[in-house]
Each structure stands twice: as C-alpha cells, then as structure tokens.
Design a protein around this motif. Structure first.
Motif, PDB file in Angstrom:
ATOM      1  N   ALA A  61      -6.967 -10.828   5.151  1.00  0.00           N
ATOM      2  CA  ALA A  61      -6.783 -11.393   3.830  1.00  0.00           C
ATOM      3  C   ALA A  61      -5.302 -11.395   3.482  1.00  0.00           C
ATOM      4  N   ASP A  62      -4.882 -12.409   2.737  1.00  0.00           N
ATOM      5  CA  ASP A  62      -3.473 -12.502   2.368  1.00  0.00           C
ATOM      6  C   ASP A  62      -2.982 -11.238   1.658  1.00  0.00           C
ATOM      7  N   SER A  63      -3.848 -10.623   0.896  1.00  0.00           N
ATOM      8  CA  SER A  63      -3.461  -9.464   0.111  1.00  0.00           C
ATOM      9  C   SER A  63      -3.158  -8.231   0.955  1.00  0.00           C
ATOM     10  N   VAL A  64      -3.587  -8.223   2.222  1.00  0.00           N
ATOM     11  CA  VAL A  64      -3.382  -7.044   3.057  1.00  0.00           C
ATOM     12  C   VAL A  64      -2.548  -7.324   4.290  1.00  0.00           C
ATOM     13  N   LYS A  65      -2.145  -8.561   4.502  1.00  0.00           N
ATOM     14  CA  LYS A  65      -1.336  -8.899   5.672  1.00  0.00           C
ATOM     15  C   LYS A  65      -0.058  -8.072   5.702  1.00  0.00           C
ATOM     16  N   GLY A  66       0.236  -7.545   6.871  1.00  0.00           N
ATOM     17  CA  GLY A  66       1.413  -6.720   7.034  1.00  0.00           C
ATOM     18  C   GLY A  66       1.215  -5.279   6.647  1.00  0.00           C
ATOM     19  N   ARG A  67       0.079  -4.955   6.046  1.00  0.00           N
ATOM     20  CA  ARG A  67      -0.199  -3.583   5.619  1.00  0.00           C
ATOM     21  C   ARG A  67      -1.393  -2.967   6.353  1.00  0.00           C
ATOM     22  N   PHE A  68      -2.411  -3.769   6.623  1.00  0.00           N
ATOM     23  CA  PHE A  68      -3.630  -3.286   7.251  1.00  0.00           C
ATOM     24  C   PHE A  68      -3.735  -3.798   8.681  1.00  0.00           C
ATOM     25  N   ILE A  69      -4.385  -3.014   9.528  1.00  0.00           N
ATOM     26  CA  ILE A  69      -4.635  -3.395  10.909  1.00  0.00           C
ATOM     27  C   ILE A  69      -6.073  -3.057  11.258  1.00  0.00           C
ATOM     28  N   ILE A  70      -6.775  -4.019  11.836  1.00  0.00           N
ATOM     29  CA  ILE A  70      -8.112  -3.774  12.344  1.00  0.00           C
ATOM     30  C   ILE A  70      -8.036  -3.640  13.858  1.00  0.00           C
ATOM     31  N   PHE A  71      -8.713  -2.643  14.392  1.00  0.00           N
ATOM     32  CA  PHE A  71      -8.784  -2.495  15.835  1.00  0.00           C
ATOM     33  C   PHE A  71     -10.075  -1.796  16.204  1.00  0.00           C
ATOM     34  N   ASP A  77     -17.570   2.974  20.545  1.00  0.00           N
ATOM     35  CA  ASP A  77     -18.384   2.152  19.642  1.00  0.00           C
ATOM     36  C   ASP A  77     -17.919   2.307  18.200  1.00  0.00           C
ATOM     37  N   THR A  78     -16.623   2.182  18.012  1.00  0.00           N
ATOM     38  CA  THR A  78     -16.027   2.405  16.700  1.00  0.00           C
ATOM     39  C   THR A  78     -14.993   1.333  16.392  1.00  0.00           C
ATOM     40  N   VAL A  79     -15.006   0.871  15.167  1.00  0.00           N
ATOM     41  CA  VAL A  79     -13.979  -0.029  14.676  1.00  0.00           C
ATOM     42  C   VAL A  79     -13.226   0.686  13.561  1.00  0.00           C
ATOM     43  N   TYR A  80     -11.929   0.452  13.503  1.00  0.00           N
ATOM     44  CA  TYR A  80     -11.066   1.138  12.559  1.00  0.00           C
ATOM     45  C   TYR A  80     -10.357   0.146  11.653  1.00  0.00           C
ATOM     46  N   LEU A  81      -9.997   0.611  10.499  1.00  0.00           N
ATOM     47  CA  LEU A  81      -9.113  -0.117   9.613  1.00  0.00           C
ATOM     48  C   LEU A  81      -7.983   0.826   9.225  1.00  0.00           C
ATOM     49  N   GLN A  82      -6.801   0.571   9.755  1.00  0.00           N
ATOM     50  CA  GLN A  82      -5.620   1.338   9.395  1.00  0.00           C
ATOM     51  C   GLN A  82      -4.994   0.696   8.173  1.00  0.00           C
ATOM     52  N   MET A  83      -4.883   1.448   7.104  1.00  0.00           N
ATOM     53  CA  MET A  83      -4.371   0.940   5.845  1.00  0.00           C
ATOM     54  C   MET A  83      -3.071   1.657   5.518  1.00  0.00           C
ATOM     55  N   ASN A  84      -2.009   0.893   5.409  1.00  0.00           N
ATOM     56  CA  ASN A  84      -0.690   1.424   5.098  1.00  0.00           C
ATOM     57  C   ASN A  84      -0.181   0.822   3.799  1.00  0.00           C
ATOM     58  N   SER A  85       0.801   1.472   3.229  1.00  0.00           N
ATOM     59  CA  SER A  85       1.417   1.005   1.983  1.00  0.00           C
ATOM     60  C   SER A  85       0.364   0.669   0.945  1.00  0.00           C
ATOM     61  N   LEU A  86      -0.540   1.577   0.743  1.00  0.00           N
ATOM     62  CA  LEU A  86      -1.668   1.324  -0.139  1.00  0.00           C
ATOM     63  C   LEU A  86      -1.232   1.142  -1.582  1.00  0.00           C
ATOM     64  N   LYS A  87      -1.950   0.259  -2.250  1.00  0.00           N
ATOM     65  CA  LYS A  87      -1.690  -0.083  -3.638  1.00  0.00           C
ATOM     66  C   LYS A  87      -2.917   0.224  -4.476  1.00  0.00           C
ATOM     67  N   PRO A  88      -2.735   0.450  -5.768  1.00  0.00           N
ATOM     68  CA  PRO A  88      -3.903   0.689  -6.624  1.00  0.00           C
ATOM     69  C   PRO A  88      -4.948  -0.414  -6.535  1.00  0.00           C
ATOM     70  N   GLU A  89      -4.521  -1.654  -6.356  1.00  0.00           N
ATOM     71  CA  GLU A  89      -5.469  -2.752  -6.258  1.00  0.00           C
ATOM     72  C   GLU A  89      -6.282  -2.744  -4.974  1.00  0.00           C
ATOM     73  N   ASP A  90      -5.962  -1.847  -4.044  1.00  0.00           N
ATOM     74  CA  ASP A  90      -6.787  -1.669  -2.860  1.00  0.00           C
ATOM     75  C   ASP A  90      -8.008  -0.802  -3.133  1.00  0.00           C
ATOM     76  N   THR A  91      -8.078  -0.220  -4.305  1.00  0.00           N
ATOM     77  CA  THR A  91      -9.204   0.629  -4.656  1.00  0.00           C
ATOM     78  C   THR A  91     -10.502  -0.167  -4.622  1.00  0.00           C
ATOM     79  N   ALA A  92     -11.455   0.309  -3.847  1.00  0.00           N
ATOM     80  CA  ALA A  92     -12.725  -0.387  -3.681  1.00  0.00           C
ATOM     81  C   ALA A  92     -13.620   0.428  -2.761  1.00  0.00           C
ATOM     82  N   VAL A  93     -14.867   0.020  -2.683  1.00  0.00           N
ATOM     83  CA  VAL A  93     -15.742   0.498  -1.634  1.00  0.00           C
ATOM     84  C   VAL A  93     -15.543  -0.405  -0.428  1.00  0.00           C
ATOM     85  N   TYR A  94     -15.280   0.192   0.710  1.00  0.00           N
ATOM     86  CA  TYR A  94     -15.017  -0.557   1.927  1.00  0.00           C
ATOM     87  C   TYR A  94     -16.230  -0.510   2.841  1.00  0.00           C
TER      88      TYR A  94
END
Length: 126
Positions: A61-71, A77-94
């Motif tokens: 998503a445009d809002s997370v480009k450059g900050r989040f990485i999926i791998f 059997d695991t997928v990860y979401l690395q979240m960097n430079s987190l912002k208050p607007e990232d608050t959510a259930v993932y």
C-alpha cells in the motif's frame, strides 16, 4: 485450506519497529499467495502488503511503502511483516491471509482470499 495465526502485535512508540508473524498449519502454505491486511476501528479492511507464491512479486500500500516489508519462510510455514518507522495511523488489527495460487499471482483484495488468521492488535502511541 491452511489455518493461520498471527502474533507479534503490541504497543510500540511512534518511529519504532515491530515484526508480525503468521504461522500456518496445513500443507498448502508454499502454494499460496499471501497478504497482510489491517482494519482500524470503524474502518474497512485494507491491504497492507501482498506477495506471490514464489515471493518474487510484492505489493505494498502507498501508505506503507518504504517502511514495511513482507517476506516468507516456507521452511517454517510462516509469513512476516516487518514494520519500521511506525506511525499512529498504523494502529489497527492486522490480519494475514493465504490463498492457493499460481506462482505469479498477487492478490491484493480481501475477497481474493479464503483463509484468514484471527488478527493481532498493533497500537502505535507514545
């Protein structure tokens, strides 16, 4: 069908980092396109990141480009979401999602996925 369970959510300060994990059970993980979605309070579920079965194609998503990485780690059997430079607007259930797919397929809409985890709360606040 694959069963998914997210973990790694929690409270983090703005600018901090967090890594979410989604562990799968069942035998179709390596054959599945994967996605991370989030849903903030009162909002619709939205795409965060997606990747193809092979991992060769990714969407953010445009809002997370450059900050989040999926791998993914197929051996675990695991997928990860690395979240960097987190912002208050990232608050959510993932939520993580999986769908058996061709090796080339990216799935970026919620209705493209059949299998979902229960979600993990991420709160970004000081």
């Amino acid at each position: 069908q694959v069963r998914l369970q997210e973990s790694g959510g929690g409270l983090v300060q703005p600018g901090g980092s967090l890594r979410l994990s989604c562990a799968a059970s069942g035998g179709t993980f390596s054959s599945s396109a994967l996605g991370w979605f989030r849903q903030a309070s009162g909002q619709e579920r939205e795409i965060v990141a997606a990747m193809s079965r092979s991992g060769g194609y990714r969407h953010y998503a445009d809002s997370v480009k450059g900050r989040f990485i999926i791998f993914r780690d197929n051996a675990k059997d695991t997928v990860y979401l690395q979240m960097n430079s987190l912002k208050p607007e990232d608050t959510a259930v993932y939520y993580c999602a999986a769908q058996i797919s061709s090796v080339w397929t990216l799935r970026v809409r919620p209705d493209e996925y059949e299998d979902w985890g229960q979600g993990t709360q991420v709160t970004v606040s000081s």
